[in-house]
Write an enzyme that holds these catalytic residues in place. Sequence first.
Site, mmCIF file in Angstrom:
data_model
loop_
_atom_site.group_PDB
_atom_site.id
_atom_site.type_symbol
_atom_site.label_atom_id
_atom_site.label_comp_id
_atom_site.label_asym_id
_atom_site.label_seq_id
_atom_site.Cartn_x
_atom_site.Cartn_y
_atom_site.Cartn_z
ATOM 1 N N HIS A 239 0.893 -0.861 -0.150
ATOM 2 C CA HIS A 239 0.400 -0.167 -0.225
ATOM 3 C C HIS A 239 1.230 1.250 -0.111
ATOM 4 O O HIS A 239 1.373 1.680 1.181
ATOM 5 C CB HIS A 239 -0.760 -0.251 1.097
ATOM 6 C CG HIS A 239 -2.299 0.990 0.810
ATOM 7 N ND1 HIS A 239 -2.214 2.558 0.726
ATOM 8 C CD2 HIS A 239 -3.739 1.124 0.352
ATOM 9 C CE1 HIS A 239 -3.275 2.949 1.020
ATOM 10 N NE2 HIS A 239 -3.995 1.948 0.897
ATOM 11 N N ARG A 261 -6.305 9.497 -2.496
ATOM 12 C CA ARG A 261 -6.451 10.195 -4.212
ATOM 13 C C ARG A 261 -6.997 9.403 -4.647
ATOM 14 O O ARG A 261 -7.534 10.258 -5.833
ATOM 15 C CB ARG A 261 -5.066 8.898 -4.323
ATOM 16 C CG ARG A 261 -3.897 8.889 -3.493
ATOM 17 C CD ARG A 261 -2.548 7.880 -4.109
ATOM 18 N NE ARG A 261 -2.676 6.561 -3.728
ATOM 19 C CZ ARG A 261 -3.130 5.352 -3.707
ATOM 20 N NH1 ARG A 261 -2.928 5.075 -6.045
ATOM 21 N NH2 ARG A 261 -3.518 4.721 -3.860
#
Length: 303
Positions: A239, A261
């Site tokens: 991640h 994001r």
Amino acid sequence: MTQIARQTTDILILGSGGAGLFAALHANKAAPDIKITIAVKGLLGKSGCTRMVQGGYNVAIAPGDSVERHFMDTIEGGKWLNDQDLAWTLIGTAITRIHELENEFGCFFDRNPDGTIHQKAFAGQTFDRTVHKGDLTGIEIVSRLAEQVWARGIDRLEEYRALALIRADDGSRLAGVLLVDMRTGELLFVQAKAVLLATGGGPTMYRYHTPSGDKSCDGMAMALRAGLPLRDMEMVQFHPTGLMAGKDTRITGTIIEEGLRGAGGHLLDGREDRFMEQYDPRGERATRDIVSRAMFEQMRGGH
């Protein structure tokens, strides 16, 4: 000589994340009279990795989306290395699972003004299909599943760590699992007709990691020692966004949710420049492997 206590069960499930709890509930529904036991290192509903999920659950349920589109996003995101049969099963049954979570197990996910399930943007997806409960999706899912386990009288061994899969005398099958009570140090052998490993991966082999610290690769290690085959061990997901708070605190590695994001957040390097579009036209919404490699390259370049 060390005394080893003994118990018997029909199905022993090691792990109490989403996979383990779902397996227990489905087995109980299919055969209510059999004895099911869940063994977990922590407290059921309060430990493991599923509980830590912030972002959500990808599922194709919105108008304009489709299982086929979700499947292609998944295959392309996996660079066509995916087992396509497994990917299709995962994506196709996701619709059933999300309705089961709400209608049978009591989860309640965020809604649009018209009452339909809200789905947010996530990296690597060509459609906004991430079902969520704010940024506490994992807590919602695991809490409701744990309540169902408690209500149905499924046996629990909490704060027990599995040590070894024990074969029968003739070696033809597993006889059960040897565990240790983490509070007392006493050993327990659970004889079982079937053993299900739902122990997750092994992120703690890395110094910094986003998942729960009790996800320590021991399930796979036990399987390997018992002579069972392991597959695709090189497929470790990184991640890309986590909190850096210094090397002397366990806060370091805490996940910074991917939805940031998806919602338009920018990644900046040490010069405070955006850099993702150098690596992928999707920018910050590229898949995790691409973003992780891009960040690593920026750091290697001194940026």
